[in-house]
Design a protein around this motif. Sequence first.
Motif, PDB file in Angstrom:
ATOM      1  N   PRO A  56      46.405 -62.088 -28.225  1.00  7.46           N
ATOM      2  CA  PRO A  56      45.574 -61.306 -29.157  1.00  7.46           C
ATOM      3  C   PRO A  56      44.100 -61.616 -28.905  1.00  7.46           C
ATOM      4  CG  PRO A  56      47.356 -62.423 -30.341  1.00  7.46           C
ATOM      5  CD  PRO A  56      47.336 -62.975 -28.932  1.00  7.46           C
ATOM      6  N   ALA A  57      43.285 -60.568 -28.896  1.00  8.14           N
ATOM      7  CA  ALA A  57      41.868 -60.761 -28.552  1.00  8.14           C
ATOM      8  C   ALA A  57      41.012 -59.710 -29.245  1.00  8.14           C
ATOM      9  CB  ALA A  57      41.693 -60.696 -27.037  1.00  8.14           C
ATOM     10  N   GLY A  58      41.312 -59.484 -30.524  1.00  8.40           N
ATOM     11  CA  GLY A  58      40.526 -58.537 -31.293  1.00  8.40           C
ATOM     12  C   GLY A  58      41.386 -57.806 -32.299  1.00  8.40           C
ATOM     13  N   ASN A  59      40.762 -57.367 -33.384  1.00  8.72           N
ATOM     14  CA  ASN A  59      41.470 -56.571 -34.379  1.00  8.72           C
ATOM     15  C   ASN A  59      40.466 -55.624 -35.023  1.00  8.72           C
ATOM     16  OD1 ASN A  59      43.037 -55.755 -36.836  1.00  8.72           O
ATOM     17  ND2 ASN A  59      44.453 -57.287 -36.020  1.00  8.72           N
ATOM     18  N   THR A  60      40.900 -54.402 -35.254  1.00  9.03           N
ATOM     19  CA  THR A  60      39.999 -53.405 -35.862  1.00  9.03           C
ATOM     20  C   THR A  60      40.098 -53.384 -37.383  1.00  9.03           C
ATOM     21  OG1 THR A  60      41.696 -51.678 -35.806  1.00  9.03           O
ATOM     22  CG2 THR A  60      40.244 -51.868 -33.862  1.00  9.03           C
ATOM     23  N   GLY A  61      41.091 -54.066 -37.958  1.00 16.27           N
ATOM     24  CA  GLY A  61      41.417 -53.829 -39.366  1.00 16.27           C
ATOM     25  C   GLY A  61      42.113 -52.487 -39.511  1.00 16.27           C
ATOM     26  N   ALA A  62      42.427 -52.125 -40.751  1.00 15.76           N
ATOM     27  CA  ALA A  62      43.097 -50.844 -41.004  1.00 15.76           C
ATOM     28  C   ALA A  62      42.155 -49.702 -40.632  1.00 15.76           C
ATOM     29  CB  ALA A  62      43.505 -50.737 -42.470  1.00 15.76           C
ATOM     30  N   GLN A  63      42.668 -48.795 -39.836  1.00 17.36           N
ATOM     31  CA  GLN A  63      41.835 -47.668 -39.397  1.00 17.36           C
ATOM     32  C   GLN A  63      41.909 -46.514 -40.401  1.00 17.36           C
ATOM     33  OE1 GLN A  63      42.222 -46.750 -35.229  1.00 17.36           O
ATOM     34  NE2 GLN A  63      42.287 -48.909 -34.651  1.00 17.36           N
ATOM     35  N   MET A  64      41.047 -45.548 -40.203  1.00 13.21           N
ATOM     36  CA  MET A  64      41.039 -44.364 -41.069  1.00 13.21           C
ATOM     37  C   MET A  64      42.055 -43.348 -40.550  1.00 13.21           C
ATOM     38  SD  MET A  64      38.883 -44.690 -43.684  1.00 13.21           S
ATOM     39  CE  MET A  64      38.337 -43.058 -44.212  1.00 13.21           C
ATOM     40  N   GLY A  65      42.414 -42.414 -41.422  1.00 13.54           N
ATOM     41  CA  GLY A  65      43.402 -41.389 -41.070  1.00 13.54           C
ATOM     42  C   GLY A  65      42.839 -40.206 -40.320  1.00 13.54           C
ATOM     43  N   GLY A  66      41.539 -40.093 -40.263  1.00 20.72           N
ATOM     44  CA  GLY A  66      40.942 -39.046 -39.449  1.00 20.72           C
ATOM     45  C   GLY A  66      40.233 -37.940 -40.224  1.00 20.72           C
ATOM     46  N   TRP A  67      39.665 -37.036 -39.436  1.00 22.91           N
ATOM     47  CA  TRP A  67      38.770 -35.979 -39.901  1.00 22.91           C
ATOM     48  C   TRP A  67      39.478 -34.632 -39.846  1.00 22.91           C
ATOM     49  CZ3 TRP A  67      33.900 -37.574 -41.396  1.00 22.91           C
ATOM     50  CH2 TRP A  67      33.542 -38.884 -41.022  1.00 22.91           C
TER      51      TRP A  67
END
Lengths: 347, 347
Positions: free
Chosen positions: B131-142
């Motif tokens: 593991p070498a990074g995490n974005t957190g919870a992403q958005m569902g989009g536009w």
Amino acid sequence: SLAAPVVAQTSPKITWRMTSSFPKSLDTIYGGAEFIAKAVSEATGGDFQIQVFAAGEIVGGLQAADAVTSGTVEACHTANYYYWGKDPTWALGATVPFALNARGMNAWMYYSGGIDLYNEFMAKQNLYALPAGNTGAQMGGWFRKEIKTVDDLKGLKMRIGGFAGKVLERLGLVPQQIAGGDIYAALEKGTIDGTEWIGPYDDEKLGFYKIAPYYYYPGWWEGGLTVHALFNLQKWNELPAQYKSILSNACMAANQDMLAKYDRKNTTAIQSLVAKGTQLRPFSPEIMQACFEAANATYAEIEATNPAFKKIWGSIKDFRKEWFFWSQVTEYNYDTFMMIQQRGGKL
Amino acid sequence: SLAAPVVAQTSPKITWRMTSSFPKSLDTIYGGAEFIAKAVSEATGGDFQIQVFAAGEIVGGLQAADAVTSGTVEACHTANYYYWGKDPTWALGATVPFALNARGMNAWMYYSGGIDLYNEFMAKQNLYALPAGNTGAQMGGWFRKEIKTVDDLKGLKMRIGGFAGKVLERLGLVPQQIAGGDIYAALEKGTIDGTEWIGPYDDEKLGFYKIAPYYYYPGWWEGGLTVHALFNLQKWNELPAQYKSILSNACMAANQDMLAKYDRKNTTAIQSLVAKGTQLRPFSPEIMQACFEAANATYAEIEATNPAFKKIWGSIKDFRKEWFFWSQVTEYNYDTFMMIQQRGGKL
């Protein structure tokens, strides 16, 4: 014949001592210092050694920072709110009531200037401070009876430390200072009505569930405790750049490691405690709101007379407002959905 | 005369190439590879150099893992769900729909055997993965129009990748594969009705808010994306123990660093987007539940024929159930209280 190679003195042999504020029995939080020492030794092929000492081996757990300031030891691993009595500004680098959660604190520390801002204050103590562990949100503690209203706090004798105790005094609670090893007996005898400690994994070892069945949440005074590595400022400044980099990255990795360890171990321990009869109870909205207001009144008093506190707390507050907006969007809704599935038996 | 010192070959000079799956313009996620390279170089006094290349400089972003397997490069920095088409087991190390959030994934990876379990599978690809990074919870989009019911998904043309697209097809959505640089034009022309990307900070740069005002959450297909560093297995095994330790700790620190960076930058960007007219919208409970069931049906199909997937997904699911019990106790209640204060204007 071959010329002798020029050996640049970029990797001097250094041995430091790091005193922990914690006993070895708290393998989670004590383990943070061991993690750092191992990473640094391995990275330098053993040239930079950090010897870790448990609380009491060199100095007591609450004397760790003083021992670094004075140069008795080069480093310590500690919770900086232990030193709030010197100046409450100390506590801001660890956690204070209703401050940031673990992710918010890391965002503030690493990317909102928190580390530099806090080290302006630490430098006055002859220290350099790096985040080196996080417990996540702690529990609110163990009580012999249910606590339902703000009135129930009046006269309640609770083992609770420092800053949070000061806030709870405003609501009539009587905070007690009792060392970890003596809490169980005091709770059993009824000398105290309740106690806070850390979270399920560490708390289970002390056995409070046997004598105080009500386990309250959340621990609003520790929404995400940052544990620090503190370095004597002269010793830090004398390190070669290579060792500074290695030590900084070891602390950052230790920060990640401890949170993952707590999250994993608490996950198992909470179920074990519930299976043993522990009754989980949330603090009521009335109690939470009263504590929040009492904390704000405490902050206002300190800010009026302490410019260093006002500056750093102001920075945390500015970010806190924005963080608890953003994190309630996608992260919170994702978690909420997953928790609904968990409660519905669908995971 | 002085004897020439024995120079042990513990610090050989090594230069590796690490190809990123990301463009430099995504400074958050691309920055993870740079973080690792810097940490390793500094720790070794420049003896171990990792040269970072953006997507397309050596191989395309989606060919990064293949280039490491074959030994074209020694390492890459990538999102392993890009390779789910080879075998969906790949995606389990990154994230899949309704999996763990960032903290849960780290607890599983570091303290629930996740890293070793996942590397049993990675070894078959001639890779070692950290593991070498995490974005957190992403958005569902536009989206150009509001999406209110499961019926609204039918026939909807959405730019969405891999595994999540496969799940959404079950509900009648028509997933589209479009490279990052081409999304805006497709959305503007109406070739697609919606698109997902990452989160506020990265999304704002692409300007979707100008042509698709509805910004949905949560991105249930990426509740916490783990970005990986992948190493060619022979090259990894040949590293001296000292370099393995340095590289492992650099990846762990990079994991912490990226999440803090995203959390800080998204916090500012979400406010900027709202100020520019972005309309935040939650996916309805009906839509979320239908997607959850569609995902479970997809998992059941894969598990029936893919033992490696079944084993790893089983381990994640076992922990997921426990994690979303524990995290709803103190952490969730602390956050909820703070969010209520935020909404009430009290922070």
